[in-house]
Enzyme design. Structure first.
Site, PDB file in Angstrom:
ATOM      1  CB  THR A  45       6.058  -2.038 -13.573  1.00 19.57           C
ATOM      2  OG1 THR A  45       7.142  -2.774 -12.707  1.00 19.57           O
ATOM      3  CG2 THR A  45       5.584  -3.187 -14.325  1.00 19.57           C
ATOM      4  CG  ASP A  46      10.974   1.326 -12.030  1.00 21.96           C
ATOM      5  OD1 ASP A  46      10.841   1.515 -13.188  1.00 21.96           O
ATOM      6  OD2 ASP A  46      12.082   1.523 -11.471  1.00 21.96           O
ATOM      7  CD  GLU A 170      21.242   4.800 -12.357  1.00 18.83           C
ATOM      8  OE1 GLU A 170      21.449   4.674 -10.911  1.00 18.83           O
ATOM      9  OE2 GLU A 170      21.432   3.824 -13.180  1.00 18.83           O
ATOM     10  CG  ASP A 182      17.350  -0.630  -9.959  1.00 21.62           C
ATOM     11  OD1 ASP A 182      16.512  -1.394 -10.294  1.00 21.62           O
ATOM     12  OD2 ASP A 182      18.218  -0.351 -11.019  1.00 21.62           O
TER      13      ASP A 182
HETATM   14  P1  ADP Z   1      24.070  -2.301 -12.937  1.00 22.03           P
HETATM   15  O1  ADP Z   1      23.759  -1.130 -12.168  1.00 22.03           O
HETATM   16  O2  ADP Z   1      23.344  -3.167 -13.512  1.00 22.03           O
HETATM   17  O3  ADP Z   1      25.693  -2.974 -12.391  1.00 22.03           O
HETATM   18  P2  ADP Z   1      24.899   0.041 -14.517  1.00 22.03           P
HETATM   19  O4  ADP Z   1      25.316   0.115 -16.020  1.00 22.03           O
HETATM   20  O5  ADP Z   1      23.604   0.598 -14.312  1.00 22.03           O
HETATM   21  O6  ADP Z   1      24.915  -1.418 -14.169  1.00 22.03           O
HETATM   22  O7  ADP Z   1      26.253   0.441 -13.507  1.00 22.03           O
HETATM   23  C1  ADP Z   1      27.477  -0.165 -13.542  1.00 22.03           C
HETATM   24  C2  ADP Z   1      28.460   1.180 -13.431  1.00 22.03           C
HETATM   25  O8  ADP Z   1      28.567   1.652 -12.236  1.00 22.03           O
HETATM   26  C3  ADP Z   1      29.866   0.716 -13.664  1.00 22.03           C
HETATM   27  O9  ADP Z   1      30.059   0.733 -15.074  1.00 22.03           O
HETATM   28  C4  ADP Z   1      30.617   1.669 -12.792  1.00 22.03           C
HETATM   29  O10 ADP Z   1      30.651   2.933 -13.549  1.00 22.03           O
HETATM   30  C5  ADP Z   1      29.603   2.012 -11.787  1.00 22.03           C
HETATM   31  N1  ADP Z   1      29.933   1.455 -10.551  1.00 22.03           N
HETATM   32  C6  ADP Z   1      29.162   0.207  -9.907  1.00 22.03           C
HETATM   33  N2  ADP Z   1      30.038  -0.167  -8.823  1.00 22.03           N
HETATM   34  C7  ADP Z   1      31.101   0.246  -8.774  1.00 22.03           C
HETATM   35  C8  ADP Z   1      31.910   0.190  -7.802  1.00 22.03           C
HETATM   36  N3  ADP Z   1      32.254  -0.441  -6.693  1.00 22.03           N
HETATM   37  N4  ADP Z   1      33.263   1.003  -8.248  1.00 22.03           N
HETATM   38  C9  ADP Z   1      33.273   1.895  -9.193  1.00 22.03           C
HETATM   39  N5  ADP Z   1      32.351   1.978 -10.029  1.00 22.03           N
HETATM   40  C10 ADP Z   1      31.287   1.396  -9.807  1.00 22.03           C
HETATM   41 MG    MG Z   2      22.172   0.219 -12.816  1.00 24.22          MG
END
Ligand code: ADP
Ligand code: MG
Length: 398
Positions: A45-46, A170, A182
């Protein structure tokens, strides 16, 4: 079952500060924490200027940070590949960073783009937010940088402005066309409350008390541990479909279509857009109903709203998958008051609202159902509404 208490951040912060010293040879200026989130209701929805109701998780991404005066940005993550990524702030541009470091570097880029005088820093991250599980580890990573830079560079921005900057990172730097939910959840949530977000005016968000413990309830997060690849392109296609429908209806966004006008609007739209519009309009109404039930102090009454929301995502928006449908069905069968997939879809996590004392049984039932269907065992967490992004004080090292 894992339970993480917010106070864990303090001892984790001391470890993050220690690791920072080992990596960069000096103490950090401070340690900040930004949480992951689950959305209770209000999915997809956002980006339609609509409503959502997320809570922050006790799971956080910690950032130990120290400013640099030479315009260099160095990034290291305990969950990364062990290497330090080094960049020049002046050279940051979309496409310049392709690894995980794009999320945090993108925030620095977004600050600079918006005209803020930001420079370099040494950054070390350490997170307990599961990645790629629909719990917004990406927003946690971005928002930790946003709050740390706000303080380190004396920007004085509001929570909503910091969330917008993280979203800009993002969208514009990483290239994911996400809405603002988020990042708003990660920055602006407060402990013990859900965040009533109006994505059209994020600065006017409201805190809605969500007292799980006091009402004898528990919230389970069931990470299905699957992500289906069609996720990325499908997200953009759904977003485009919604924007096309709004344009055909002559509306700024689907949020401007009142529920009472839905039947008339649906009859005017091409068939393929009908389920998308029905989901968004009914989902916005579910958020408002959920807020009203919470305001009456009846958190258990959220249950049927969650389950209706799942049906809408499954049958209209079509972003559930066999694993999330199975987790929802098994949780309900074991007595959950309500359950739904949460996050972008095509896998990720399911939330289930259960009476205290039944969480073990619900978790076990879902695990058993996954075993019988030949899926990997899911990971189950019990969560509470936690605080948004903040500075944390490292506990003295014992
Ligand atoms: P979600 O936000 O649901 O966890 P996303 O695909 O949007 O999934 O984001 C995940 C990605 O964010 C990972 O693949 C990595 O690239 C990055 N990421 C998240 N947390 C970390 C972290 N602590 N260290 C390094 N990369 C991270
Ligand atoms: Mg994400």
């Amino acid at each position: 079952m894992n339970r993480t208490h917010p106070s864990d951040d303090d001892s984790r912060a001391a470890r993050a500060a220690d690791t920072f010293r080992q990596i960069y040879g000096d103490s950090p200026d401070g340690v900040w924490a930004a949480p992951g989130r689950v959305n209770l209701i209000g999915e997809h929805t956002d980006y339609n200027d609509g409503f959502a109701l997320p809570i922050a998780l006790p799971q956080t991404t910690l950032l130990a940070a120290r400013t640099r005066t030479d315009g260099r940005l160095r990034l290291h993550s305990a969950q990364g590949d062990g290497r330090i990524t080094e960049l020049a702030v002046a050279a940051l541009a979309p496409g310049a960073v392709t690894s995980w470091a794009a999320y945090p570097a993108g925030v620095v880029w977004a600050f600079a783009e918006a005209g803020h005088a930001v420079g370099g820093a040494d950054l070390h991250f350490d997170s307990t937010v599961p990645t790629g599980a629909g719990l917004s580890s990406s927003a946690a990573l971005e928002c930790a940088v946003a709050v740390a830079y706000d303080e380190l560079y004396g920007l004085g921005l509001t929570g909503a402005e910091l969330a917008r900057t993280a979203q800009r990172a993002e969208n514009g730097f990483v290239g994911v066309p996400c809405g603002i939910m988020d990042q708003m959840a990660s920055v602006c949530c407060t402990a013990g409350a859900a965040l009533h977000l109006d994505a059209r005016t994020p600065e006017r968000h409201l805190q809605v008390p969500f007292d799980l413990e006091g009402q004898g309830l528990r919230l389970l997060v069931i990470d299905t541990r699957v992500t289906h690849d069609l996720g990325d392109g499908a997200y953009a296609a759904l977003r485009t479909g919604c924007e096309r429908a709004a344009a055909l209806l002559g509306l700024p966004a689907l949020r401007d279509l009142p529920a009472g006008k839905l039947p008339e609007a649906l009859s005017a739209l091409p068939q393929e857009l009908v389920p998308l519009v029905r989901h968004v309009v009914t989902e916005n109404a579910r958020v408002e109903e959920a807020v009203s039930r919470l305001r009456k102090g009846d958190a258990a009454a959220l249950g049927p709203i969650l389950t209706d929301g799942h049906a809408s995502l499954r049958d209209d928006y079509r972003i559930s998958c066999p694993e999330t449908d199975l987790a929802v069905a098994a949780a309900l069968h074991a007595g959950a008051l309500g359950a739904r997939m949460t996050g972008g879809g095509f896998g990720g996590s399911v939330i289930a609202l259960v009476r205290a004392g039944r969480e073990g049984m619900v978790g076990e039932s879902v695990t058993a159902a996954f075993g019988a269907a030949g899926h990997r065992p899911p990971r189950t967490l019990t969560v509470t509404p936690a605080a948004g992004a903040r500075r944390v004080e490292p506990a003295p090292v014992r």
